[in-house]
Design a protein around this motif. Structure first.
Motif, short mmCIF file in Angstrom:
data_model
loop_
_atom_site.label_atom_id
_atom_site.label_comp_id
_atom_site.label_asym_id
_atom_site.label_seq_id
_atom_site.Cartn_x
_atom_site.Cartn_y
_atom_site.Cartn_z
N UNK A 96 0.78 -1.21 0.08
CA UNK A 96 -0.07 -0.02 0.05
C UNK A 96 0.92 1.27 -0.08
N UNK A 97 2.24 1.18 0.21
CA UNK A 97 2.78 2.33 0.21
C UNK A 97 2.89 2.95 -1.31
N UNK A 98 3.30 4.12 -1.38
CA UNK A 98 3.11 4.87 -2.80
C UNK A 98 4.44 4.43 -3.63
N UNK A 99 4.33 4.46 -4.90
CA UNK A 99 5.60 4.25 -5.86
C UNK A 99 5.63 5.49 -6.22
N UNK A 100 6.97 6.31 -6.18
CA UNK A 100 6.86 7.28 -6.90
C UNK A 100 8.23 7.48 -7.50
N UNK A 101 8.95 6.17 -7.92
CA UNK A 101 10.04 6.36 -8.69
C UNK A 101 9.56 6.12 -10.22
N UNK A 102 10.69 6.70 -11.11
CA UNK A 102 10.27 6.35 -12.50
C UNK A 102 10.49 4.93 -12.97
N UNK A 103 9.76 4.33 -13.75
CA UNK A 103 9.88 2.99 -14.01
C UNK A 103 11.16 2.69 -14.85
N UNK A 104 11.66 3.73 -15.45
CA UNK A 104 12.88 3.61 -16.20
C UNK A 104 14.17 3.24 -15.11
N UNK A 105 13.98 3.81 -14.02
CA UNK A 105 14.64 3.54 -12.97
C UNK A 105 14.67 2.12 -12.17
N UNK A 106 13.50 1.57 -12.62
CA UNK A 106 13.37 0.22 -12.02
C UNK A 106 12.83 -0.94 -13.07
N UNK A 107 13.53 -0.59 -14.09
CA UNK A 107 13.19 -1.43 -15.47
C UNK A 107 13.13 -3.08 -15.15
N UNK A 126 7.33 2.75 -23.36
CA UNK A 126 6.43 3.37 -24.50
C UNK A 126 6.21 4.85 -24.09
N UNK A 127 5.86 5.01 -22.82
CA UNK A 127 5.39 6.22 -22.30
C UNK A 127 6.47 7.07 -21.55
N UNK A 128 7.55 6.49 -20.68
CA UNK A 128 8.26 7.13 -19.74
C UNK A 128 9.69 7.28 -20.65
N UNK A 129 9.75 8.58 -20.77
CA UNK A 129 11.14 8.97 -21.37
C UNK A 129 12.49 9.40 -20.67
N UNK A 130 12.17 9.33 -19.56
CA UNK A 130 13.25 9.80 -18.59
C UNK A 130 12.68 9.79 -17.00
N UNK A 131 13.61 10.20 -16.05
CA UNK A 131 13.14 9.90 -14.73
C UNK A 131 12.10 11.17 -14.37
N UNK A 132 10.93 11.31 -14.93
CA UNK A 132 9.96 12.36 -14.56
C UNK A 132 9.25 11.94 -13.45
N UNK A 133 9.16 12.64 -12.27
CA UNK A 133 8.66 12.09 -11.12
C UNK A 133 8.20 13.25 -10.14
N UNK A 134 7.24 12.99 -9.26
CA UNK A 134 6.82 13.90 -8.56
C UNK A 134 7.97 14.20 -7.34
N UNK A 135 7.97 15.23 -6.74
CA UNK A 135 8.95 15.55 -5.63
C UNK A 135 8.60 15.07 -4.50
#
Length: 426
Positions: A96-107, A126-135
């Motif tokens: 139940x904890x939030x996932x807030x890392x970019x999927x390209x960093x946990x490929x 297909x959709x994630x082109x970089x480490x775009x994440x919330x702060x």
């Protein structure tokens, strides 16, 4: 670029119980088991459409709400003793904890388990082109303000970029999916992400829960019913399926226990098609009152909060929707759901399993099948929790098919309900 919200922004608190509110908290609970690659790819393709819809929600008078929106993502994995031995060394159930890392960093999450693991990196890339994440542990945005880091200025809406990165969860999670328990844990007011100056779950905010899973619900209360060491005990093996071709032989627990221990079905004429199937508390899984009680009693009745749910589940494809808001399904979908045993016609091209093996694995036949998107098991318990939110004259639950290759209708229904729940502050 990150835009800092002003100190008096509503993200720091709530609306109160008697005020018009344009706060929206969206929780995604996404199945990250081994069969979810295609479904996550489809969902990720719809994230930009979802953000556009949320940005442009109007109230019942067609006035823009300009909602202040939180979006948090978690998985269906609460952990399970049958899964623990197979977990990768770097993997821990989210619970139940939030996932807030970019999927390209946990490929690595997009490579399944086993000797010849499936890879579905496209569900992320297909959709994630970089480490775009919330702060923060979750996304927050309103108009031109957001908490997004590393967005590509030429990549479109930064919020859509971030959701496309944190949304895909991978396929190496536990196959004993517990979306109701992980939902409850995500909404626990005592958890750190729900406390402090910027909580995910805000007072007075509309809460939208999106559950996406292709198997039966398995939030466990008593793990002894899944214990392989109790294979000879008729008390604890009673919900196990017989081994294929070996009537009466209970050799090991499978995902079938999740269905058999949480649902009761009637097949009066023994033709393999059940006249009815209903959720039932048999002391093995957590009772549905645990989840319905929190959503309806605590949040809706006591806190006067609007709670809506979208289930993307193993039901037939919806064939018609209300042409007017809230655009809910009116034909197909859960209305056409048939509970039955597996048969040869259910076996997809290239699948070497027999119907007997499928029955052993899942305990119930597929609720929907598509050669391109695969198959999914009916999730009776999530359906019942979702539908419990409906009121006599108000739709608060949408159930769509996970076998669809496009989830835009599901998003339209969610947005349609929001027209009736979000309001412009006076």
């Amino acid at each position: 670029m990150k835009f800092d919200l002003p100190p008096d922004d509503s993200s720091a608190g709530g609306c109160g119980t008697d005020q018009a509110c344009n706060l929206l908290d969206v929780l995604f609970v996404i199945d990250n088991s081994g069969t979810m690659g295609e479904e996550q790819t489809n969902l990720a393709a719809n994230f930009p459409y979802l953000i556009d819809k949320l940005r442009n929600v109007t109230d019942e008078n067609n006035m823009p709400v300009n909602a202040n929106i939180n979006i948090m993502v978690t998985t269906t994995d609460f952990g399970h003793p049958l899964c623990s031995p197979f977990e990768k060394p770097d993997y821990d159930p989210a619970k139940g904890a939030p996932i807030n890392t970019a999927c390209v960093d946990r490929i690595e999450r997009f490579t399944g388990l086993g000797a010849n693991p499936v890879q579905v990196k496209q569900a992320c890339e297909n959709g994630c082109k970089g480490s775009v994440v919330p702060s923060d542990p979750f996304i927050n945005f309103q108009l031109d303000q957001n908490n997004i880091l590393n967005a590509d200025p030429n990549g479109g809406d930064p919020v859509a970029q971030a959701l496309s990165c944190i949304g895909p969860q991978g396929i190496d999670g536990c196959g004993m999916e517990a979306p109701l328990e992980t939902m409850l844990q995500a909404l626990d007011p005592n958890k750190p992400w729900n406390q402090g100056a910027k909580p995910f779950l805000r007072d007075g905010a509309v809460l939208a829960i999106i559950v996406m899973t292709d198997e039966a619900e398995c939030s466990v209360k008593d793990y002894k019913y899944f214990d392989p060491q109790l294979a000879s005990d008729p008390m604890f093996n009673q919900y196990w399926e017989d081994a294929p071709g070996q009537p009466g032989v209970k050799d090991e627990p499978t995902s079938a226990v999740c269905f058999n221990a949480g649902v009761s079905c009637v097949d009066a004429n023994a033709d393999g098609v059940y006249e009815s199937c209903m959720s039932e508390d048999k002391g093995v899984l957590q009772p549905l009152t645990r989840y319905i009680g929190y959503l309806k009693t605590n949040l809706v009745e006591q806190q006067k909060k609007d709670v809506i749910m979208l289930g993307i589940l193993g039901v037939p494809k919806v064939t018609a929707h209300n042409p007017n808001p809230p655009f809910e399904p009116t034909a197909g979908g859960v209305l056409d759901l048939v509970y039955r045993v597996w048969n040869q016609g259910d076996i997809l091209m290239g699948d070497t399993d027999t119907p007997a093996q499928k029955e052993y694995d899942f305990g119930i036949g597929p609720g929907c099948t598509d050669q391109a998107t695969g198959q999914a098991i009916p999730n009776t318990r999530v359906i019942d929790v979702c539908q419990s939110l409906n009121e006599d004259d108000k739709v608060r639950c949408c159930i769509e098919s996970i076998c669809d290759d496009d989830f835009s209708d599901a998003i339209n229904c969610l947005a349609g309900i929001l027209r009736e729940t979000l309001e412009l502050p006076g």
